[in-house]
Each structure stands twice: as C-alpha cells, then as structure tokens.
Design an enzyme around this catalytic site. Structure first.
Site, PDB file in Angstrom:
ATOM      1  N   SER A   1     -11.313  -1.151  -0.738  1.00  0.00           N
ATOM      2  CA  SER A   1     -10.040  -1.122  -0.016  1.00  0.00           C
ATOM      3  C   SER A   1     -10.232  -1.411   1.459  1.00  0.00           C
ATOM      4  O   SER A   1      -9.338  -1.950   2.114  1.00  0.00           O
ATOM      5  CB  SER A   1      -9.387   0.257  -0.155  1.00  0.00           C
ATOM      6  OG  SER A   1      -8.737   0.397  -1.376  1.00  0.00           O
TER       7      SER A   1
ATOM      8  N   ASP B   1       0.845  -1.183   0.000  1.00  0.00           N
ATOM      9  CA  ASP B   1       0.000   0.000   0.000  1.00  0.00           C
ATOM     10  C   ASP B   1       0.886   1.241   0.000  1.00  0.00           C
ATOM     11  O   ASP B   1       1.986   1.232  -0.538  1.00  0.00           O
ATOM     12  CB  ASP B   1      -0.925  -0.044   1.219  1.00  0.00           C
ATOM     13  CG  ASP B   1      -2.283   0.578   0.953  1.00  0.00           C
ATOM     14  OD1 ASP B   1      -2.332   1.799   0.715  1.00  0.00           O
ATOM     15  OD2 ASP B   1      -3.293  -0.150   0.975  1.00  0.00           O
TER      16      ASP B   1
ATOM     17  N   HIS C   1      -3.734   5.838   3.443  1.00  0.00           N
ATOM     18  CA  HIS C   1      -4.492   4.653   3.063  1.00  0.00           C
ATOM     19  C   HIS C   1      -3.933   3.386   3.704  1.00  0.00           C
ATOM     20  O   HIS C   1      -4.665   2.574   4.273  1.00  0.00           O
ATOM     21  CB  HIS C   1      -4.452   4.563   1.532  1.00  0.00           C
ATOM     22  CG  HIS C   1      -5.340   3.543   0.920  1.00  0.00           C
ATOM     23  ND1 HIS C   1      -4.926   2.252   0.648  1.00  0.00           N
ATOM     24  CD2 HIS C   1      -6.602   3.629   0.454  1.00  0.00           C
ATOM     25  CE1 HIS C   1      -5.896   1.594   0.049  1.00  0.00           C
ATOM     26  NE2 HIS C   1      -6.935   2.397  -0.074  1.00  0.00           N
TER      27      HIS C   1
END
Length: 477
Positions: free
Chosen positions: A418, A176, A237
């Site tokens: 996600s 990520d 994220h």
C-alpha cells in the site's frame, strides 16, 4: 477487501505511543544517517549579490566578432557619477561576453547597469551571471528519514527528478479510506466523493455522499462480519497514501512527497468493514470521469488512480470492466500487489490487466519480506521493511493520532505494498507534467524500462526498482 493485509502495521497502538507531544514522530538520535545537505544559500532564499554580467551582441556587429570592439564600446559608454563600472573578462562559447563588476551589486540594483548596456543598439541582451546551486534538500524536518525518496541504494531517486517535474497540473485519485484533514496536505487536496454504500461500514451515518473525509475505520470485536470481526483502531490509511503522493514540500514542516505539486482527489471506498467490489469499481469509474447512477459526475476527473487495496481472488469481470473503462479514458491505474508473501497472480485487482501492479522493496533494495511477487508484478517501489512496529525503515507520511474518531494530525510510519503503490502513482504524475499526452501504456513503459535491476529478486519484482529521475528524463516534453 482486507485493508489490514495491505498495510501491515503490527502493534499500531504501540507505534503511535512513540509520537512526540508536538505531533511529529520521534527520530532515533543516531540510528540513521541524515539525508542530503541542508538547503544551499540562494536555492530557496533568492540570489546572492551579482558579481558578473553576461552580455550578448547582435550578429554582424563589431562586438560580436572582436574583443577589442567590446572593450572600446564599454569604455565609450557614458557613466553617471557613482554608477558601477564594468570590465571585460572573456568571450563565452556562444559569442556572448562576460563582464566583471567593480563591486558586487544586489540583484534589485542591477537595472541601471543593464539599462545602460542595452541602450547600445548593438547589444541583444544583458543579464546577471546568476549563481546556480545543486537542488537542495527540502527543509521538511522529517525528510532526512525519508530514505525512500533519496537514498542511493533503496530510494527511488526522486530529488533528481524534481528539476524537470514536480507533478504540477496533474491530479491523482486515491481510492481508499478517505482523508483526515492535515495541514501538511490540505493545499493539495481537491474535492472527492464517498462511495461507501453501507452506512454501518461507512461510520458517517449514511451511505454515499459528497463527504470524502475519513471518520475513522475503527471497529470493536464482532462489529463486522468475518474476516473483519476483530477489533482494530482507525488506520488513516488513505491520508498516509495521499501524503506519499503530494504532501506539501519545502514548507518547513513534516514530510516531503514524491510529486509535491500534484493534487490528490480522495475517493472513499473503504470503511470499517473493508470495501466492496461494487463500491470500488464505481469509485474508479467516477474518479476517471465516467458516470455512476445517482452520483453527480466528477467535475474534475483524475489522470492517475491509486488503489492500495485488494483481496485473494481472480480478477472479476466487474473489476476488469471498471479498469478497462478508466483505461479507455486515458487514465493510469496503479494497484498494490498485496502483502502475503505469495504469488501476486492470485490477488485482485493487481492481477487484472490495464493496471500497473506494484511490489514493495525494503531499504536495501530487496523485495520486502511480506510483498507478493511473481510474473504479474510490473514494478517495485519502496514499501518499508515491515516485520514489527512501524519505524524509520518504513515509509513516513501524513497521519492522524485518533484511535477511533479523527484526532490531532501527526506523521506515522507504515509499511506494505500500500505504501509502494503511491510512489508509482506519484511518478506517473511527474511523467504527465513532463508530457500530458502520455498514454497509460507509455507511462508504464517509461517506468519499467528505466528501472534499476534487483538481482536478489530476479523476475519476481517485475522490471526492478523504479527510478524517478531516469523515468522522467526518458520522456520528451
């Protein structure tokens, strides 16, 4: 890779403004019901006073056969002045007997009584009749808003899995944007690597290195080539995804997580300008224990890899080769399906083979309006409502307040496939603690065959909504 399309957080800056000065998201006072009951006394705070003992007698002894013999042996035992007296109450189904104490005794003061009983050569054991409680809710203050873990309708039935598995001993790699240090997650982080090879996208002054921390993925308009040429704040994220998997739980702060005793290995492959197939594929190979040219081998390969990323394209040969290499090493690869309300078969790497492709559901156990769908979906997991500013109908996890560089740690609500994928990666960790010899195919089978049907979605949501407890119970240790 278009990261923003895999975590739709409309008006993110406005959402961040809702944060309290303490760094914890404000919770609506009455909008959502509280979660399960607060921890019961004894569940995490030691045993209460003991009122009864269980005593087992050796096979063939008179006491093993006769209640009268038990009474006689108890009465015949010498008792020092002031010592606690015991009284026969009843025979138990195993043949052991239950003895009452005249007065309750603190657990630490039982030694004299049990020693006196076990001094009898006919006694096999003497133990307290301990008080057992239902699994109490974690004391993390935001847990009551984490519907994705516990709510009967839209949640993943995670608390009922915890008595059997918490992910201990299992490591999940998160490919990520890297990791922004967070005190609610630090204890479960192990060293990873930075695979972003373009210094401009990396934003850390160089290319690949051993610094897996997220320096921020913000960009000004025109900083990156199209379609990444618009301005965005940093997303954090990877930190949010990691917290869903293994944020510290029952520590009196922040959020709970699905596999709270698992470890997370941050593997950075997404920067300000997204990521490249070459970087992501090699990150997967490294995370799963393979060798990458000019990169030190991973000293602690992961057994599960989460990839909450993708783009619209067929599965490329390179992506498939990278995934196959991980699968040959016995690594389970979990991929988000995409957030374009479109057929998942058109989005890589979720359309590759040897991956678990995850769609997103909302709080009502329906396919989320943004989630990709179709025959390529293997399973669905909570991803949040979507459609606006992130809020408690979305997924709460560890986050950061920085709009550009890392700022103060906080907690944030995001939504997207996600957010769904790490629920399944964490579930894979729960299964692997239960049985470390499970293959990726067996893990997928356990997850899909125990899922709850989603009638409103039909075949578009794979096997249905994942049920953590049923999946864990289906696996033999």
């Amino acid at each position: 890779m278009n990261l923003s399309r895999y975590t739709r957080t409309a008006a993110l800056a406005a959402a961040l403004s809702a944060l309290l000065g303490t760094g914890v998201l404000a919770a609506p006072a009455t909008a959502h019901p509280a979660g399960p009951a607060a921890p019961s006394p004894g569940s995490d705070h030691g045993q209460p006073e003991v009122r009864r003992l269980i005593v087992g007698y050796k096979p063939g002894t008179a006491q093993a056969r006769s209640d009268a013999a038990v009474r006689k042996s108890i009465e015949a035992q010498p008792q020092a002045a002031g010592e606690q007296a015991v009284r026969f109450e009843r025979r138990l189904a195993t043949g052991a007997v239950l003895l009452d104490l005249k007065e309750p005794v603190a657990p630490g003061d039982l030694h004299k009584i049990t020693s006196r009983l076990t001094a009898d050569k006919d006694v096999a054991y003497a133990q307290p009749d301990a008080t057992v409680y239902p699994m109490a809710a974690p004391d993390d203050p935001l847990y009551p808003l984490q519907w994705d873990l516990y709510e009967e309708r839209g949640g993943m039935n995670v608390p009922d899995a915890w008595p059997l598995s918490t992910g201990k001993g299992v490591q999940v790699a998160v490919i990520d944007s890297g990791y922004a240090t967070h005190s609610d997650l630090d204890a479960n982080i192990v060293d990873g690597y930075d695979f972003v090879s373009d210094p401009k996208s990396a934003r850390d002054g160089d290319g690949r290195d051993d610094n897996y921390h997220d320096p921020g993925t913000w960009r000004l308009e025109g900083y990156c080539p199209a379609p990444f040429d618009h301005a965005v704040p940093s997303s954090w994220h990877g930190t949010h995804v990691a917290g869903t998997i293994a944020a510290q739980t029952n520590n009196g702060k922040g959020v709970a997580s699905t596999a709270y005793d698992a470890k997370v290995q941050p593997v950075r492959a997404l920067g300000a300008c997204g990521g490249t197939e070459a970087d992501i594929g090699e990150a997967l190979i490294w995370a799963s224990g393979g060798s990458v040219p000019d990169v030190p081998d991973n000293p602690a390969p992961s057994k599960v890899v989460n990839m909450s990323l993708g783009y619209k394209a067929p599965c490329s040969p390179f992506f498939q080769d990278s995934i196959n290499a991980a699968a040959r090493r016995g690594v389970t690869v979990v991929v988000s399906a995409g957030n374009d309300n479109a057929n998942a078969s058109d989005y890589a790497p979720g359309n590759c083979t040897n991956v678990i492709t995850v769609a997103a559901s909302n709080r009502n156990a329906e396919r989320a309006q943004y989630s990709n769908y179709g025959s390529r979906i293997d399973i669905t997991a909570p991803g949040g409502k979507g459609g606006g500013i992130g809020g408690p109908d979305d997924i709460g996890s560890t986050y950061n307040q920085g709009k550009t560089d890392p700022g103060r740690e906080t907690y944030g609500y995001l939504y997207g496939t996600s957010m769904a994928a790490p629920h399944i990666s964490a579930l894979a960790a729960l299964l692997l603690q239960r049985n470390p010899n499970l293959t990726p195919a067996q893990i997928e089978q356990a997850i899909t065959t125990t899922a709850r049907p989603m009638p409103s979605c039909g075949s578009n949501c794979g096997a249905g909504l994942a049920d953590a407890a049923k999946a864990v119970r289906s696996v033999r240790p």
